[in-house]
Design an enzyme around this catalytic site. Sequence first.
Site, short mmCIF file in Angstrom:
data_model
loop_
_atom_site.label_atom_id
_atom_site.label_comp_id
_atom_site.label_asym_id
_atom_site.label_seq_id
_atom_site.Cartn_x
_atom_site.Cartn_y
_atom_site.Cartn_z
N GLY A 128 30.26 38.03 17.81
CA GLY A 128 29.45 38.57 18.88
C GLY A 128 29.23 37.54 19.97
O GLY A 128 29.91 36.51 20.03
N HIS A 168 34.39 37.23 53.35
CA HIS A 168 35.74 36.89 52.92
C HIS A 168 36.04 35.44 53.26
O HIS A 168 35.70 34.98 54.35
CB HIS A 168 36.76 37.80 53.62
#
Length: 373
Positions: free
Chosen positions: A85, A346
């Site tokens: 996990g 960007h």
Amino acid sequence: LGGLVKQRGIEYIQGTASFSGSGTLDIRGADGNNLSLAFENCILATGSRPLIPPGIAIRSDRLWDSTAALELREIPRSLLVIGGGYIGVELGSVYAQLGSRVTLVEMLPGILPGADRDLVQTFLRRSGKRFAGILTESRVTGLEETADGLRATIENQGESVRKDFQYVLVSTGRRPNSDRIGLEKTAVRPDPRGFVQTGPDCGTGDPCIRAIGDVTGGAMLAHKASHEGRAAVDTIAGKAAVFAPRAIPAVVYTDPEIAFTGLTESEARKKGLDVRVLKFPWAASGRAQAAADPDGLTKLISDPGTGKILGVGIAGQNAGEMISEGSLAIGMDATAKDLASVIHPHPTLSETLMEAAEMFEGTCTHIFRPKRS
């Protein structure tokens, strides 16, 4: 935290407490003094502790739980991690990067069972080779101490092998700290596993006691507990408040990170839900390419008719920093078109969310994916 407690005028008592009734606590102070405290309202936030299965619970300093593993006493030459996990994979990755020869054993078909398989594969492509072995559909049936470590009996695909390790880390889950605190003297009744059942206002079967965090089960995450705490305090103050989040983000702090929120693709398939999955590979991201880290993935789970965003998953660098935008989108009932219309800077990794959303209408700039007819 100690400074904040003083600033807010909170009386802090260090000690061990147990209920003596629905409105009283017996406290054994750290200074040796005992006192009784009466209250009108109580918030139970006792958390959880590592769970060690009885079959492998032996007394040895070489058998670690997650608490002991974080103490970093030494870097083991070899380490067996039982449980694939979040905790097992995170700590196994840490020790593997520190130089330990790490073997991970998981009884289910794959590690990180709560995450979608494509996100897990992104982690395995980069970090899987750092492990000496990742054994799925396997289990450790016994441990015994040797002169310089522990010998584990591992069952894998019908075969049983015995192998020596310097240390063994057990990360097979956690159990709630609801025992030994006198709950039987209140109207709170934990379920058979020890978890305290709560309503949307964090209330329990006792009108004086509310409960939050790991002791209530569900997602055992600190940020989930903090928001439950806010709901509990607001209801005590007489405000209308409920804990009913549409999405609780989860982050696996590995390399690369894995983060997801809302509905996963795996959950949707199990429930038979009709969803549309929009994936943007980081190989098409200018920022990921510039960072020489293109092996990542951003995916959206959306309603095929309305475009409503139901879930978000990210695997890659800083995934945990990016996932909150997904939670916000789900919480605000945003559609893929809404997310696509938000101008993202960007080049950044965050614009992969925008480009994944653009795929719904077939307008993604950096991936040619025409809109479905």
